[in-house]
Design an enzyme around this catalytic site. Structure first.
Site, PDB file in Angstrom:
ATOM      1  N   HIS A   1      -6.158   6.538  -7.006  1.00 49.44           N
ATOM      2  CA  HIS A   1      -5.568   7.842  -6.675  1.00 49.44           C
ATOM      3  C   HIS A   1      -4.079   7.808  -6.964  1.00 49.44           C
ATOM      4  CE1 HIS A   1      -4.714  11.511  -4.434  1.00 49.44           C
ATOM      5  NE2 HIS A   1      -3.832  10.877  -3.700  1.00 49.44           N
ATOM      6  N   PHE A   2      -3.531   8.946  -7.388  1.00 50.56           N
ATOM      7  CA  PHE A   2      -2.093   9.105  -7.517  1.00 50.56           C
ATOM      8  C   PHE A   2      -1.627  10.239  -6.615  1.00 50.56           C
ATOM      9  CE2 PHE A   2      -2.268   7.215 -11.939  1.00 50.56           C
ATOM     10  CZ  PHE A   2      -1.417   6.150 -11.657  1.00 50.56           C
ATOM     11  N   SER A   3      -0.487  10.048  -5.984  1.00 48.49           N
ATOM     12  CA  SER A   3       0.222  11.136  -5.325  1.00 48.49           C
ATOM     13  C   SER A   3       1.672  11.022  -5.739  1.00 48.49           C
ATOM     14  CB  SER A   3       0.092  11.050  -3.808  1.00 48.49           C
ATOM     15  OG  SER A   3       0.925  10.022  -3.285  1.00 48.49           O
ATOM     16  N   ASN A   4       2.478  11.967  -5.315  1.00 49.40           N
ATOM     17  CA  ASN A   4       3.891  11.904  -5.663  1.00 49.40           C
ATOM     18  C   ASN A   4       4.575  10.700  -5.035  1.00 49.40           C
ATOM     19  OD1 ASN A   4       6.284  12.830  -6.870  1.00 49.40           O
ATOM     20  ND2 ASN A   4       6.882  13.869  -4.986  1.00 49.40           N
ATOM     21  N   GLY A   5       3.977  10.141  -3.995  1.00 48.03           N
ATOM     22  CA  GLY A   5       4.543   8.955  -3.369  1.00 48.03           C
ATOM     23  C   GLY A   5       4.261   7.665  -4.121  1.00 48.03           C
ATOM     24  N   GLY A   6       3.268   7.689  -5.028  1.00 54.02           N
ATOM     25  CA  GLY A   6       2.900   6.484  -5.765  1.00 54.02           C
ATOM     26  C   GLY A   6       1.403   6.420  -5.967  1.00 54.02           C
TER      27      GLY A   6
ATOM     28  N   ASP B   1      -3.830  10.032  11.861  1.00 58.87           N
ATOM     29  CA  ASP B   1      -4.236  10.637  10.587  1.00 58.87           C
ATOM     30  C   ASP B   1      -5.738  10.504  10.351  1.00 58.87           C
ATOM     31  OD1 ASP B   1      -3.759  12.072   8.279  1.00 58.87           O
ATOM     32  OD2 ASP B   1      -3.104  10.360   7.094  1.00 58.87           O
TER      33      ASP B   1
END
Length: 860
Positions: A232-237, A364
């Protein structure tokens, strides 16, 4: 889901973009500085553009981006102003601190994350000068890395080759994308992904070469880990699966990018990764908690290494077993699922108790942070926002369907999420609680009706979720009763009208975020679709709303799409339906003056939709020019269909899609209508090929239902699923017998029999299933499958504006548009309950399906 999260920041009820001070908050102070004579300041989406007026910029070239953190954005912006304005260099900047925060948040698109300013150098020499001079002024300022660009020194300046002006092209797949010209002047896509890219005909300037070498010097060589694949990619890494070269064990590597992926408290991804490492060490040894192995730096990025857990996330594990999506499921299946779900719940609660005993609030919990292993044991994932109980307040990141109210603190944050989980395991729609928490009471009733769950198991959860003392109001009810249709129609119309924003230029009604990409006028996500649904069902829209559409469709903004469902053709259809014939023809003239023959072949935004609309107007006006253009569209579509039934077997791969809006079914529909217009049986033959190309990308599920195969899931829906294909198979079979098509039709009908559809919308939800079933029934209100889908729309119904509204895709916000929201539900209910029934624009059956009574013509 991530692409929807960032549109939730501006408004608590609707998806919105930060394109104004109302949605983006107060502007940067720099925006109010006085400009010298000759300069012009204007707004462009979430940007302010500053144009010196006399500069003749090229259409494309090397442009400079400046990144910033929320802490130094004002300082950097003033420095850019002080440099560019005296030198008469054009630039633009994000309008507000909130707009920048949205760009650096965890859910921001990775490609352009962190951009605060874009500077447009008129030539290569000026570009180098700006980089050297302004780069020296700003050198070392903290900055998030702009992944699409090449960094100059330590930042915050970045550079890439791309468009200076807005130009667009249509790809072979029919997508409209930003474009630049290649060496021969042909438009090609302007790549804006999260990787620095130099177009093949462009030479990297010598002054950028050292910076590219510095970028390439950071590699994974020498690490004791081998990265095998991306999870997975997110803007955090990124999250990667790899292997420890020393032991051979599989591991997960979690990356944190500095100054990027910010949460609501301003923590970046590096800080959260380090925090997660500390929490996992504190929780070591608890069953259900993955082991932590390592924490290291690679360049500026922080990496956490932890135990690899094989299995499915809980959301996927539910889908694999879920009886409500299987029309063939019986009581034994529901009992087996209930036993499994309650076993999963018990494990999670036991793990959570152990976590609490060590003084940690997890913070979470949701369906995608729990892994279910092959032996049905669980592991909790993602401890970025976990906190010691004495510090635990509302987490800076969270899932709307499980996030406790702001007043809840400490262990009660997890107790609230556990209560939501009790419902989500049986009805995974708890995102709606973020819009209307009282909906939990109705969910408990729905669950009890279908699953043998102990009543106390549900009531205990409701007592936690619904605020104490909340009045008990009747649950929403939607009945398949034609006598109640006028009241029901007015109820939905009241909510739609209450949401209208005629003072805005970008949209009239709130809908899916796609409206900000395609413009706010189209049938799918814009004003045209909503106004058509209101008018077709007898809820006449305000003339002021029609004027809003007239003004914007007859003077379209640059980049406005041409298609039937995404642009001007749809606006023309709606305007004609509303009684604005001349204005509709004026819009058609605009379409025909463009290079419309270069559109893709699809129905949603391409030639199939344009051709249908041109045939429609040719029939209504007798204009031979329109009929000639329609037949040209037919020729182009027939040519794109080809003579062979071949291509991928999975929809979405290699640019090939199945279904009504993007696949062969939409092309076949135009060819069928053209056959009616010309009598050319060759068009029937081509329509059959297009439909077989779609059926090639379908699979039959264990229940016997046929759905479109997307590789990782199968789809029954109207836009890209099997029931959209079924609508056109009905039309084909009304003209020519075909045993394969008749059998496919029977199996597609089974796909429309499920009790559960996660979304309510017309294109990809229950409303589209209802419209399909109603169109095939001789007496829809008395047809049990139709009646079941009508009643089940109440599962999603929410109060708004004195009426009833429905959530859009993602279930995070309400939507009023035709494709995803309340207008689409209104139209679908009208197809089942109105007399005469209503239909999707230009999709009313031209001939009666073999399974139904004679069809009524299209409304309008």
């Amino acid at each position: 889901m991530d692409e929807y999260e960032r549109f939730c920041m501006a408004d608590s009820s609707f998806y919105d973009a930060m394109h104004s001070e109302r949605t983006a908050g107060p502007s940067f102070a720099t925006a109010y500085r006085a400009l010298p004579d000759g300069w012009r300041r204007y707004e462009q989406d979430d940007w302010f553009v500053l144009d010196p007026g006399a500069t003749d910029l090229p259409a494309q070239g090397w442009k400079i981006h400046v990144s910033a953190t929320p802490g130094n954005a004002g300082k950097i912006l003033d420095a850019v102003w002080d440099y560019c304005v005296p030198r008469r260099i054009e630039f633009k900047f994000l309008r507000s601190p909130a707009a920048l925060t949205a760009r650096v948040s965890k859910y921001a698109p990775r490609g352009y994350s962190g951009k605060l300013v874009t500077i447009y150098p008129p030539d290569l020499g000026t570009c180098e000068t700006i980089l050297r001079e302004l780069g020296e002024t700003l050198d070392g300022e903290p900055n998030p890395y702009i992944l699409s660009d090449l960094r100059w020194g330590r930042g915050p300046l970045f550079v890439r080759y791309g468009a200076f002006v807005n130009r667009y092209m249509v790809t072979d797949n029919g997508d409209v994308v930003p474009a630049i010209a290649d060496a021969d002047g042909r438009l090609v896509p302007d790549r804006r992904g999260p990787v620095f890219h130099v177009p093949p005909w462009v030479t990297l300037p010598d002054f950028l070469a050292p910076h590219l070498e510095a970028r390439n010097a950071v590699t994974v060589a020498g690490l004791p880990y081998t990265i095998e694949r991306v999870v997975h990619f997110s803007n955090g890494g990124g999250i990667y699966v790899g292997r420890d070269n020393r032991t051979g064990a599989q591991v997960v590597l979690k990356e944190g990018r500095p100054h990027a992926g910010l949460d609501a408290w301003g923590n970046d991804a590096v800080r959260r990764v380090e925090h997660e490492h500390d929490v996992l060490r504190r929780l070591a040894g608890i069953p259900g908690i993955p082991a932590v192995h390592d924490l290291f730096w690679l360049g500026e990025h922080r990496f956490l290494v932890m135990e690899y857990v094989e299995g499915d996330v809980l959301g996927k594990a539910i889908v694999r077993r879920y009886p409500l999506i299987d029309p063939s499921a019986g009581p034994a299946d529901y009992r087996a699922f209930t036993d499994w779900a309650m076993g999963i719940q018990r494990q999670i609660e036991e793990t959570m108790r152990a976590v609490h005993e060590r003084g940690i609030v997890y913070g979470d919990l949701h369906l995608f942070n729990v892994m279910v292993r092959v032996d049905d044991t669980i592991r909790l994932l993602d401890f970025e926002v976990a906190a010691p109980v004495e510090d635990a307040v509302r987490p800076g990141l969270g899932n709307q369907g499980f996030a406790a109210p702001r007043s809840v603190t400490g262990f009660d944050i997890d107790r609230y999420a556990l209560a939501c989980l009790r419902l989500a395991l049986f009805l995974p729609m708890t995102y709606l609680f973020g819009l209307h928490r009282v909906k939990a009471r109705q969910f408990a009733e729905i669950i009890a009706e279908h699953f043998p769950v102990p009543r106390h198991h549900l009531t205990e959860a409701i007592d936690v979720i619904v605020p104490p003392g909340t009045p008990h109001l009747p649950h929403p009810r939607i009945e398949p009763d034609p006598a109640d249709w006028p009241r029901l129609r007015d109820d939905l119309a009241r909510a739609i009208v209450a949401s209208a924003t005629p003072e805005r230029d970008d949209r009239l009604f709130p809908g899916d975020p796609e409206q900000f990409a395609t413009g706010g006028i189209g049938l799918a996500h814009g004003a045209a679709g909503v106004l058509y649904a209101l008018s077709a069902t007898g809820a006449d829209p305000s003339p002021a709303f029609a004027k809003w559409l007239v003004d914007r469709a007859t003077n379209p903004a640059s980049g406005t799409r041409l298609g039937l469902f995404d642009g001007l053709h749809g606006a023309a259809f709606a305007l004609d339906h509303l009684g604005y014939r001349q204005e509709a023809l004026d819009v058609l003239d605009i379409c025909l003056r463009e290079n419309w023959a270069a559109l893709g072949p699809d129905l949603g935004g391409g030639l199939a939709g344009a051709g249908l609309n041109l045939l429609h107007f040719a029939g209504r006006t007798g204009d031979p020019t329109l009929r000639q253009a329609a037949h040209r569209a037919v020729e182009l579509v027939a040519d794109r269909v080809g003579d062979a039934v071949d291509g991928p077997r999975v929809s979405g791969r290699d640019g090939s899609f199945a279904g009504l809006m993007r696949g062969g079914a939409g092309k076949a529909l135009l060819l069928l209508r053209a056959y009616d217009d010309t009598g050319d049986t060759g068009l029937l033959d081509r329509a059959a090929i297009a439909l077989r190309q779609d059926l090639r990308q379908c699979v039959v599920r264990d229940s016997g239902a046929m759905e479109v195969d997307e590789g990782w899931r199968t789809m029954p829906y109207l836009d890209v699923g099997s029931v959209g294909i079924g609508l056109v198979l009905d039309e084909f079979l009304a003209r020519r017998d075909d045993a394969e098509f008749a059998e496919a039709n029977r199996r597609i009908r089974l796909a429309a029999q499920s009790p559960m559809y996660i979304l309510p919308g017309l294109f990809s939800g229950r409303a589209g299933i209802l419209l399909y079933l109603a169109g095939r029934s001789p007496d829809p209100p008395r047809d049990p499958p139709v009646a079941r889908q009508v009643r089940a729309l109440a599962w999603h119904a929410l109060p708004f504006g004195g009426g009833t509204a429905f959530p859009g895709t993602g279930l995070l916000r309400l939507s009023m548009d035709l494709a995803t929201g309340t207008a689409g539900v209104l139209l679908a209910l009208g197809s089942a309950l109105a007399d005469p029934p209503v239909h999707l624009p230009l999709l009313a059956p031209a001939r009666a399906p073999q399974t139904s009574a004679p069809a009524v013509g299209a409304a309008g």
